[in-house]
Design a protein around this motif. Structure first.
Motif, PDB file in Angstrom:
ATOM      1  N   ARG A 102       0.829  -1.200   0.000  1.00 54.12           N
ATOM      2  CA  ARG A 102       0.000   0.000   0.000  1.00 54.12           C
ATOM      3  C   ARG A 102       0.867   1.255   0.000  1.00 54.12           C
ATOM      4  N   THR A 139       3.319   0.965  -4.223  1.00 50.53           N
ATOM      5  CA  THR A 139       2.565   0.117  -5.150  1.00 50.53           C
ATOM      6  C   THR A 139       3.405  -0.154  -6.391  1.00 50.53           C
ATOM      7  N   GLU A 152      -7.898  -5.464  -8.060  1.00 50.26           N
ATOM      8  CA  GLU A 152      -7.377  -4.090  -7.984  1.00 50.26           C
ATOM      9  C   GLU A 152      -7.983  -3.198  -9.066  1.00 50.26           C
ATOM     10  N   LYS A 170      -5.291 -10.422  -8.477  1.00 48.58           N
ATOM     11  CA  LYS A 170      -4.736  -9.125  -8.873  1.00 48.58           C
ATOM     12  C   LYS A 170      -5.802  -8.256  -9.548  1.00 48.58           C
TER      13      LYS A 170
END
Lengths: 125, 229
Positions: free
Chosen positions: B26, B29, B197, B194
């Motif tokens: 976080r 990134t 996201e 993934k």
């Protein structure tokens, strides 16, 4: 903070786990070529689509499991350490080969999708 | 070490390292900071440093592995939420994923053939873009080695999610749907993780791509092997 939301998530995760076990059971007893988790996934999708179960009884548990999907892979991915001998010599060359092949799959599947989509005149949103 | 202590150490350790990896991701990134990669590497380094065999770690962490099953089942939720969109795009989805699976099998075979690796390893490489349990089964029925197949599945999964952001920029895959398909078709469930996201739509098509890839590959790989050997 109250315990209730956690309890809700826990109960829903147990329910999802139950569906997974049913998937495994079906795979073993009908000797299906798909793994139990995928069968459970198709099963839950059917249950939801046929309105046999409402979305709210799995929503919180699903969101929780999907948020941490990465964590559940870790025990298996750590297993790569058992094959260190494989990454010596020719085996090592297979790594870039697999990567290039994967990248080609990623590009071509997305590009073909976008091409067919544009040809069939779908609106973008 | 008793089993309870082992389970505690392996599970609590894995979860703590994962939380740390998420926190790190976080803050920075950067694709190489993907939690799947950092968590895996840190645990492998710790296991090697303490001379702990993988099997003992797995004994302790197996309940985490057990949750992978219900987590895959839970992918039905975003799929259901997005069912209208999926139905609308069913033709481009089917064609894109089918061609993707064929490309994966043929290029995988081609590279392995050029490198001159033994046939059993070449066969184990073919289902690399398929989710682990299916890939193991495909390798088994086609004359490959399931354990070796898992190594390639991990390389395709982890490699794919690390390269994805660069790739999307480079070849201009801008739509969330394109990204989802790309990740699901190339990097199976790790790619689908993934794709979350990129939003719920991306996750939904990604889970479709993962499932269809598994279905197509379980038919095509054994056939391909049959005709090439």
């Amino acid at each position: 903070m109250s315990v209730k939301p956690f309890l809700k998530i826990a109960v829903q995760v147990v329910l999802l786990y139950g569906i997974y076990r049913v998937g495994v059971w079906l795979q073993v007893n009908l000797s299906l070529p798909l793994p139990g988790s995928i069968i459970g996934f198709l099963l839950l999708f059917s249950l939801l689509s046929l309105k046999l179960i409402p979305v709210f009884i799995i929503e919180k548990g699903s969101r929780f499991l999907l948020k941490h999907l990465t964590l559940f892979f870790v025990p298996v991915t750590v297993g790569v350490m058992q094959y260190d001998y494989f990454f010596q010599g020719k085996g090592l060359l297979l790594i870039p080969a697999v990567l290039v092949s994967t990248v080609l799959v990623m590009i071509i599947s997305a590009k073909i999708f976008e091409y067919v989509m544009s040809k069939t005149k779908y609106s973008n949103d | 070490m008793t089993n309870t202590v082992l389970t505690m150490l392996a599970s609590v350790g894995t979860i703590l390292i994962y939380i740390g990896a998420r926190y790190g991701y976080r803050r920075v990134t950067y694709p190489f900071m993907m939690p799947i990669l950092t968590t895996t590497l840190v645990i492998i380094i710790i296991l090697i440093a303490f001379g702990m065999p993988y099997q003992r770690y797995m004994d302790g962490a197996q309940w985490i592995d057990e949750l992978l099953g219900p987590a895959v089942v839970a992918l039905a939720f975003p799929l259901y939420q997005q069912r209208a969109m999926i139905k609308c795009y069913s033709l481009p989805l089917l064609i894109g994923i089918f061609v993707g699976v064929c490309v994966g099998i043929m290029t995988g075979f081609g590279f392995a053939w050029l490198l001159g690796v033994p046939e059993s390893i070449r066969t184990s490489l073919l289902p690399k873009s398929v989710t682990t349990p299916v890939a193991m089964e495909i390798a088994q029925v086609s004359g490959g080695t399931p354990a070796i197949a898992v190594v390639f599945v991990m390389v395709a999964g982890i490699g794919g999610v690390i390269l994805a952001p660069y790739l999307f920029k480079w070849v201009k895959i801008r739509s969330d749907l394109g990204k989802g398909i790309s990740l699901g078709a190339g990097s199976h469930a790790i790619g689908t993780a993934k794709s979350l996201e990129y939003g719920e739509r991306a996750a939904a098509v990604s889970s479709v791509a993962m499932t269809l890839s598994a279905l197509f590959a379980s038919v095509l790989v054994p056939l391909f092997v049959y005709f090439t050997s």
